[in-house]
Design a protein around this motif. Structure first.
Motif, mmCIF file in Angstrom:
data_model
loop_
_atom_site.group_PDB
_atom_site.id
_atom_site.type_symbol
_atom_site.label_atom_id
_atom_site.label_comp_id
_atom_site.label_asym_id
_atom_site.label_seq_id
_atom_site.Cartn_x
_atom_site.Cartn_y
_atom_site.Cartn_z
ATOM 1 N N SER A 41 -14.461 9.484 27.541
ATOM 2 C CA SER A 41 -14.073 8.123 27.912
ATOM 3 C C SER A 41 -12.679 8.075 28.518
ATOM 4 O O SER A 41 -12.304 7.076 29.124
ATOM 5 C CB SER A 41 -14.150 7.194 26.692
ATOM 6 O OG SER A 41 -13.117 7.477 25.761
ATOM 7 N N PHE A 42 -11.902 9.154 28.366
ATOM 8 C CA PHE A 42 -10.570 9.225 28.956
ATOM 9 C C PHE A 42 -10.606 9.692 30.407
ATOM 10 O O PHE A 42 -9.597 9.605 31.106
ATOM 11 C CB PHE A 42 -9.683 10.182 28.150
ATOM 12 C CG PHE A 42 -9.217 9.638 26.830
ATOM 13 C CD1 PHE A 42 -7.946 9.103 26.688
ATOM 14 C CD2 PHE A 42 -10.043 9.665 25.718
ATOM 15 C CE1 PHE A 42 -7.501 8.606 25.469
ATOM 16 C CE2 PHE A 42 -9.614 9.175 24.494
ATOM 17 C CZ PHE A 42 -8.346 8.639 24.373
ATOM 18 N N ALA A 43 -11.737 10.199 30.866
ATOM 19 C CA ALA A 43 -11.832 10.711 32.228
ATOM 20 C C ALA A 43 -11.696 9.570 33.231
ATOM 21 O O ALA A 43 -12.365 8.539 33.091
ATOM 22 C CB ALA A 43 -13.154 11.445 32.426
ATOM 23 N N PRO A 44 -10.857 9.704 34.256
ATOM 24 C CA PRO A 44 -10.697 8.631 35.247
ATOM 25 C C PRO A 44 -12.015 8.203 35.883
ATOM 26 O O PRO A 44 -12.201 7.019 36.197
ATOM 27 C CB PRO A 44 -9.746 9.251 36.280
ATOM 28 C CG PRO A 44 -8.958 10.256 35.503
ATOM 29 C CD PRO A 44 -9.925 10.816 34.497
ATOM 30 N N ALA A 45 -12.945 9.125 36.040
ATOM 31 C CA ALA A 45 -14.230 8.793 36.660
ATOM 32 C C ALA A 45 -15.072 7.884 35.782
ATOM 33 O O ALA A 45 -16.052 7.296 36.257
ATOM 34 C CB ALA A 45 -15.008 10.077 36.961
ATOM 35 N N LEU A 46 -14.719 7.771 34.505
ATOM 36 C CA LEU A 46 -15.504 6.971 33.564
ATOM 37 C C LEU A 46 -14.724 5.750 33.093
ATOM 38 O O LEU A 46 -14.963 5.233 32.008
ATOM 39 C CB LEU A 46 -15.937 7.832 32.375
ATOM 40 C CG LEU A 46 -16.927 8.942 32.725
ATOM 41 C CD1 LEU A 46 -17.182 9.840 31.516
ATOM 42 C CD2 LEU A 46 -18.238 8.367 33.238
ATOM 43 N N ALA A 47 -13.806 5.270 33.906
ATOM 44 C CA ALA A 47 -13.050 4.071 33.550
ATOM 45 C C ALA A 47 -13.963 2.853 33.583
ATOM 46 O O ALA A 47 -14.982 2.841 34.256
ATOM 47 C CB ALA A 47 -11.888 3.875 34.518
#
Length: 567
Positions: free
Chosen positions: A151-157
């Motif tokens: 959930s911290f991945a920018p792609a999963l904002a």
């Protein structure tokens, strides 16, 4: 963004990371859409509309929604723990809803709602035995850890992100896809997961009910996971056509023995996407064919409410929040309206009955007087500033108040509320200019700007979880001023910041509730906002839908307990 400085001897009110375009704030965004709230005036019915038949296992439930797509990636979803996402994904804890009862926090994948260390910095959860993912893999603590880390991945904002400001060492973390992991999430064995926090936070068990805490196996592709997620709930995504429909079918590896909330009654659940809200309501009013086993995911509009009220058969199938829910309020920019007596005069001058009328009357809303919304445990009802034009005039006597700019959004419904407020203030002798903007411009000026362009603003709020913390901290902590924060009153009080930090850290639930209730009254003395109305939500079901009800919080039906009969 770093916290704004406070007196060193006082605790800092820490900003909780959240998406800026969320359902909580501003009439017109998601759940806060005021346009759907200009409801027709008619008598409010019971909150429960569960039907007289008996729901049994089997059949097809249809959910009519104006959404064009549903994101099944738990990291990107803001779905509440009792609506669409929870049909497919479970979390460590979840919400249990029953007619006439407040929301209860219950274990979901975990055996209990968490064990906290004496210092409040460590929370431990143990997984239930026999949990299996939809691909047949035994569910382990590593799946939970990966779900949170991704959930911290920018792609999963895009999802709710309260946990990002609370997990230790997570400030610059950007997900696990390059082999990096959070030391603050520990998995000592396959059934145990431990979270290390930056500070004590008594509401952590509510946070782990949010989407980011759903299990996700490693090896996922963030770009495509939403299309075919691995399920831990009772249903899997069997078919999805963007803009058309999503079909859920039973997950053969889900066991009711491990799930105390989800009844999983229908064999199949079909989301009919891109439905015109008016047309969908007309279908449900007609109650024929497959629509008998359908319900509307969108609130019933003004025109349909008037029609439903005149139709006894349809009215029996309408569920309405009993005490109102999300708050519509008037934010007062305290950096520009600096005189507390002027703010008190504004509070006394506003005719809340006129605001309720602008929202459609008693089925659309009830007048508000508190900062904490109905349905939140520990809320105390009181009215520090009842409508009193005489008192307003007395407070304003001898004062020279410049013309006030009232910022609002440019929809007809927003402007109707703004006009009701404007009329009240003009009758009190104040000069008011309504400044109607697009939702984007409104948000930019209210949350990102320096506050120099408005004196007053119409806004709305619905907390993401049923704790007064989620009412008070985002709207009144000084750390939430600017930078996308939601303190659009620009209210800063060091002692309030300290009290917010103290209440948030309290691990005694009942004691914390008393602290939040006291904070409600303390903040009200400074009048940074005028509560205007708690709006009511109404939803319509077909005659074959059972177990359907709506409570004041969260103000939406629980998809987990709905079944069909006669299908």
């Amino acid at each position: 963004m770093p916290d704004k400085p406070t007196t060193p001897s006082l605790p800092t009110a820490v900003r909780l990371a959240r998406p800026t375009a969320s359902r909580r704030l501003f009439l017109g965004a998601g759940m806060s859409a005021l346009g759907a709230l200009a409801l027709a005036g008619c008598g409010a019915n019971s909150a429960t509309s569960s039907g007289s038949g008996t729901a049994t296992a089997g059949g097809t439930l249809r959910i009519l929604t104006s959404e064009t797509d549903i994101n099944w990636d738990p990291a990107k979803s803001q779905s509440m723990p009792m609506t669409s996402l929870a049909l497919v994904h479970r979390r460590l804890t979840t919400w249990s809803l029953a007619p006439g009862e407040p929301v209860a926090l219950v274990p979901d994948l975990a055996t209990d709602t968490g064990t906290v260390s004496p210092d409040g910095l460590s929370w431990t959860f143990t997984l239930k035995e026999g949990l299996v993912l939809s691909d047949g893999t035994p569910l382990t603590s590593a799946h939970i850890k990966h779900g949170v880390e991704r959930s911290f991945a920018p792609a999963l904002a895009g999802g709710l992100t309260y946990h990002k400001a609370l997990l230790a060492g997570a400030t610059d973390y950007e997900g696990p896809y390059e082999g990096k992991h959070l030391d603050s999430i520990q998995t000592p064995d396959e059934s145990t997961i431990v979270f290390q926090l930056t500070r004590a936070f008594g509401d952590w068990p509510w946070i782990v009910a949010q989407g980011a805490f759903a299990p996700v196996p490693e090896g996922d592709d963030p770009a495509t996971y939403t299309a075919s997620p691995i399920a831990s709930g009772p249903y899997v995504v069997a078919q999805a056509a963007q803009g058309s429909s999503v079909t859920l079918e039973r997950n053969p590896h889900w066991s009711a023995d491990t799930d105390q909330v989800r009844l999983a009654l229908p064999d199949t659940i079909v989301f009919e996407l891109s439905q015109d809200e008016s047309t969908a309501a007309q279908r449900l009013i007609a109650d024929s064919g497959k629509d008998r086993t359908a319900f509307g995911a969108d609130r019933v509009s003004a025109a349909q409410l008037a029609q439903v009220s005149a139709n006894p058969a349809a009215k029996e199938r309408l569920a309405t929040t009993p005490d109102g829910g999300p708050a519509t309020y008037l934010a007062i920019n305290v950096e520009r309206v600096t005189d507390p007596q002027v703010r008190q005069a504004i509070a006394h001058a506003v005719d809340k009955a006129a605001v309720v009328a602008a929202l459609g009357g008693e089925l659309g809303a009830v007048s508000a007087s508190t900062l904490i919304t109905p349905g939140i445990p520990g809320r105390q009802d009181y009215d520090p500033y009842p409508t009193d034009p005489g008192r307003a005039a007395s407070l304003l006597q001898g004062k020279e108040v410049p013309s006030l700019v009232l910022l609002t959004q440019n929809s007809a419904a927003h402007q109707a509320v703004a006009q009701a407020v404007e009329q009240s203030l003009k009758e009190a002798g104040l000069s008011v200019t309504i400044d109607a903007q697009t939702s984007e411009a409104f948000n930019e000026r209210a949350t990102q700007g320096d506050g120099s362009t408005y004196d007053l603003a119409i806004a709305s709020w619905n907390p993401d979880y049923p704790s007064a913390n989620a009412n008070i901290q985002p709207l009144f902590a000084s750390s939430e001023i600017g930078g996308g924060g939601h303190n659009i009153s620009r209210y800063s009080n060091e002692r309030v910041d300290a009290a917010i930090a103290e209440a948030a850290a309290n691990l005694d639930t009942e004691a914390a509730r008393a602290q939040w209730a006291e904070l409600d009254r303390t903040i009200a003395q400074d009048v940074p906002v005028v509560p205007l109305a708690f709006r009511r939500n109404s939803f319509l079901r077909g005659s074959g839908v059972q177990g359907f009800s709506v409570e004041s919080y969260p103000g939406y039906p629980s998809y987990q307990v709905v079944g069909v009969s006669g299908s």
